[in-house]
Design an enzyme around this catalytic site. Structure first.
Site, PDB file in Angstrom:
ATOM      1  N   VAL A 147      -5.476 -11.573   7.384  1.00 52.18           N
ATOM      2  CA  VAL A 147      -6.409 -12.705   7.228  1.00 52.18           C
ATOM      3  C   VAL A 147      -5.628 -14.007   7.032  1.00 52.18           C
ATOM      4  CG1 VAL A 147      -8.456 -11.516   6.341  1.00 52.18           C
ATOM      5  CG2 VAL A 147      -6.600 -12.101   4.780  1.00 52.18           C
ATOM      6  N   ARG A 173      -4.188   6.178  -2.273  1.00 51.11           N
ATOM      7  CA  ARG A 173      -2.921   5.474  -2.501  1.00 51.11           C
ATOM      8  C   ARG A 173      -2.017   6.299  -3.412  1.00 51.11           C
ATOM      9  NH1 ARG A 173      -4.566  -0.908  -2.956  1.00 51.11           N
ATOM     10  NH2 ARG A 173      -5.823  -0.866  -1.066  1.00 51.11           N
ATOM     11  N   HIS A 190      -6.667   1.791   2.882  1.00 52.72           N
ATOM     12  CA  HIS A 190      -7.764   0.835   2.676  1.00 52.72           C
ATOM     13  C   HIS A 190      -8.787   1.029   3.802  1.00 52.72           C
ATOM     14  CE1 HIS A 190      -5.159  -2.393   5.017  1.00 52.72           C
ATOM     15  NE2 HIS A 190      -5.082  -1.208   5.558  1.00 52.72           N
ATOM     16  N   GLN A 238     -13.632   2.070  -1.199  1.00 51.31           N
ATOM     17  CA  GLN A 238     -13.725   0.637  -0.894  1.00 51.31           C
ATOM     18  C   GLN A 238     -14.925   0.423   0.022  1.00 51.31           C
ATOM     19  OE1 GLN A 238     -10.048  -0.726   0.890  1.00 51.31           O
ATOM     20  NE2 GLN A 238      -9.143  -1.134  -1.108  1.00 51.31           N
ATOM     21  N   TRP A 294       0.845  -1.202   0.000  1.00 45.75           N
ATOM     22  CA  TRP A 294       0.000   0.000   0.000  1.00 45.75           C
ATOM     23  C   TRP A 294       0.874   1.245   0.000  1.00 45.75           C
ATOM     24  CZ3 TRP A 294      -1.238  -4.285   3.118  1.00 45.75           C
ATOM     25  CH2 TRP A 294      -2.395  -4.959   2.733  1.00 45.75           C
ATOM     26  N   ALA A 351     -13.580 -11.251   6.568  1.00 47.15           N
ATOM     27  CA  ALA A 351     -13.578  -9.844   6.155  1.00 47.15           C
ATOM     28  C   ALA A 351     -13.284  -9.791   4.667  1.00 47.15           C
ATOM     29  CB  ALA A 351     -12.499  -9.081   6.918  1.00 47.15           C
TER      30      ALA A 351
HETATM   31  C1  FA5 Z   1      -7.093  -4.271   0.279  1.00 46.43           C
HETATM   32  O1  FA5 Z   1      -7.087  -3.045   0.242  1.00 46.43           O
HETATM   33  C2  FA5 Z   1      -7.481  -5.031   1.513  1.00 46.43           C
HETATM   34  N1  FA5 Z   1      -7.702  -4.130   2.602  1.00 46.43           N
HETATM   35  C3  FA5 Z   1      -8.730  -5.866   1.206  1.00 46.43           C
HETATM   36  C4  FA5 Z   1      -9.045  -6.855   2.275  1.00 46.43           C
HETATM   37  C5  FA5 Z   1      -9.995  -6.557   3.234  1.00 46.43           C
HETATM   38  C6  FA5 Z   1      -8.386  -8.093   2.308  1.00 46.43           C
HETATM   39  C7  FA5 Z   1     -10.305  -7.474   4.223  1.00 46.43           C
HETATM   40  C8  FA5 Z   1      -8.666  -9.020   3.291  1.00 46.43           C
HETATM   41  C9  FA5 Z   1      -9.648  -8.714   4.233  1.00 46.43           C
HETATM   42  P1  FA5 Z   1      -6.432  -4.495  -2.222  1.00 46.43           P
HETATM   43  O2  FA5 Z   1      -5.224  -3.669  -2.150  1.00 46.43           O
HETATM   44  O3  FA5 Z   1      -6.370  -5.694  -3.109  1.00 46.43           O
HETATM   45  O4  FA5 Z   1      -6.867  -5.058  -0.794  1.00 46.43           O
HETATM   46  O5  FA5 Z   1      -7.656  -3.574  -2.678  1.00 46.43           O
HETATM   47  C10 FA5 Z   1      -8.987  -4.046  -2.687  1.00 46.43           C
HETATM   48  C11 FA5 Z   1      -9.695  -3.589  -3.961  1.00 46.43           C
HETATM   49  O6  FA5 Z   1      -9.558  -2.176  -4.116  1.00 46.43           O
HETATM   50  C12 FA5 Z   1      -9.092  -4.171  -5.243  1.00 46.43           C
HETATM   51  O7  FA5 Z   1      -9.614  -5.450  -5.505  1.00 46.43           O
HETATM   52  C13 FA5 Z   1      -9.535  -3.161  -6.271  1.00 46.43           C
HETATM   53  O8  FA5 Z   1     -10.876  -3.422  -6.684  1.00 46.43           O
HETATM   54  C14 FA5 Z   1      -9.541  -1.855  -5.502  1.00 46.43           C
HETATM   55  N2  FA5 Z   1      -8.336  -1.044  -5.807  1.00 46.43           N
HETATM   56  C15 FA5 Z   1      -7.077  -1.238  -5.389  1.00 46.43           C
HETATM   57  N3  FA5 Z   1      -6.258  -0.271  -5.825  1.00 46.43           N
HETATM   58  C16 FA5 Z   1      -7.025   0.587  -6.541  1.00 46.43           C
HETATM   59  C17 FA5 Z   1      -6.788   1.820  -7.245  1.00 46.43           C
HETATM   60  N4  FA5 Z   1      -5.597   2.411  -7.278  1.00 46.43           N
HETATM   61  N5  FA5 Z   1      -7.829   2.434  -7.868  1.00 46.43           N
HETATM   62  C18 FA5 Z   1      -9.067   1.866  -7.806  1.00 46.43           C
HETATM   63  N6  FA5 Z   1      -9.368   0.739  -7.158  1.00 46.43           N
HETATM   64  C19 FA5 Z   1      -8.366   0.083  -6.535  1.00 46.43           C
END
Ligand code: FA5
Length: 344
Positions: free
Chosen positions: A258, A201, A175, A215, A149, A312
């Site tokens: 997780v 981000r 997140h 999110q 992140w 989650a």
């Molecule tokens: C997370 O952010 C974790 N907090 C998710 C999680 C929650 C995992 C609870 C386990 C338990 P990730 O970095 O993969 O995971 O982001 C989740 C979703 O956010 C991605 O699948 C995508 O749909 C969206 N996402 C990520 N980065 C971006 C971005 N720069 N722009 C738009 N959407 C994004």
């Protein structure tokens, strides 16, 4: 303008007027809410009684005369073949109305689905400390997973409070997962919550990545929560959001908070796994990070991991909106381009 001046002008103007629009303008000018004669009539109440007795009848008489003259002129215009008559059957002018942004529409629909599944909707902070965004989610400072992140750190900000929770620097949450810690610190299981909100981000922007996006975090904790419960909720949610035909698939993945961790894929709602440009001919779309809550996370909030279990997941809402409404580029959401927004 005095009563005399109005008298001199108004009848001339009515005499010279050539169409209904001009006639209406004259009516508004003298008898409208802020019309010149209306102003005089309104001011009568502030005049001394003697003057009121003098001016009042004159003003009212003039008002009647103007009304009669306007009516007569209207009749004249209606009966005059050179003047285009008023067509009361013409459609009215459309007054542009605002409407909800496509993203807000989607957020409302998602919240409704979760509310029907018994989830409470919870709000949380966009500014966090390292503790909530990382440490309590089992991502200590030296953990390589912090690189997953890219973070916006807030300038000159390190928390003053001595408690561990408020140590470290402030940041814009990367997140929505910190909401898990906030909620569990102040509530006891069983519970099921969802929390939508903005996250940030420090990333390169392209058609599917923005630096600020939304999110939705989902968290369910109870004594006997299993992966089956998790699968049921995820499937119910996506089937209600897209269609009954939607299938979900879980791929092993890694998130420090997780265990086991998974990536949720859904069958492509556009081609139903036949293969199309949206799913890049794979039939599947990656949609969320998820898993069973790590025992270490429960320990941070003083739950006993022997007795409680939970799942989650965190969904990217823009990505869902893009799939649902066929939006090719994430940057359109914040473009302010009315041609885009008006389509919804
Ligand atoms: C997370 O952010 C974790 N907090 C998710 C999680 C929650 C995992 C609870 C386990 C338990 P990730 O970095 O993969 O995971 O982001 C989740 C979703 O956010 C991605 O699948 C995508 O749909 C969206 N996402 C990520 N980065 C971006 C971005 N720069 N722009 C738009 N959407 C994004």
């Amino acid at each position: 303008m005095s009563i005399e001046e109005i008298k001199q002008n108004v009848f001339k103007e009515i005499g010279n007027c050539k169409n209904f629009q001009e006639l209406e303008n004259i009516r508004v000018k003298y008898l409208g809410r802020k019309g010149k004669l209306t102003e005089i009539l309104k001011s009568l109440k502030d005049l001394p009684i003697e003057e009121r007795k003098k001016i009042g009848p004159k003003a009212n008489q003039l008002k009647n005369q103007i009304q009669v003259a306007l009516e007569e002129k209207k009749d004249f215009l209606i009966n005059n073949p050179e003047v285009k008559p008023l067509d009361f059957t013409l459609p009215g002018k459309k007054i542009p109305q605002g409407h909800l942004h496509p993203f807000t529409l989607l957020e409302k629909q998602i919240e409704e689905i979760f509310a029907n599944l018994g989830f409470e909707i919870v709000e949380s902070n966009e500014i966090e400390t390292e503790y909530y965004n990382f440490d309590a989610l089992n991502i200590p400072a030296d953990h390589p997973a912090r690189d997953m992140w890219d973070t916006f750190w807030l300038k000159n900000s390190s928390a003053k409070n001595d408690s561990l929770k408020n140590q470290g620097k402030y940041l814009l949450r990367t997140h929505t997962s910190p909401v898990q810690i906030h909620y569990m610190e102040t509530h006891q299981p069983p519970f099921r919550i969802v929390s939508p909100g903005k996250v940030y981000r420090y990333e390169a922007i392209d058609a599917s990545h923005d630096i600020q996006f939304h999110q939705l975090e989902c968290l369910m904790v109870d004594e006997n929560i299993s992966f089956t419960n998790f699968k049921f909720i995820v499937l119910s949610f996506f089937q209600q959001l897209f269609s009954k035909k939607t299938e979900v698939s879980f791929r092993p993945s890694y998130f420090p908070f997780v265990e086991p961790g998974v990536e949720i894929d859904i069958s492509c709602p556009r081609c139903h796994q036949k293969g199309c440009s949206l799913c890049k001919n794979t039939g599947w779309l990656e949609i969320a990070g998820a898993g069973m809550v790590h025992p270490k996370v429960f320990e941070w909030v003083n739950y006993n991991p022997k007795f409680v279990k939970g799942f989650a997941f965190g969904i990217g809402l823009e990505r869902i909106a893009m799939i649902k409404y066929n939006i090719p580029d994430i940057r359109l959401f914040n473009s302010g381009d009315l041609r885009f927004i008006k389509q919804f």
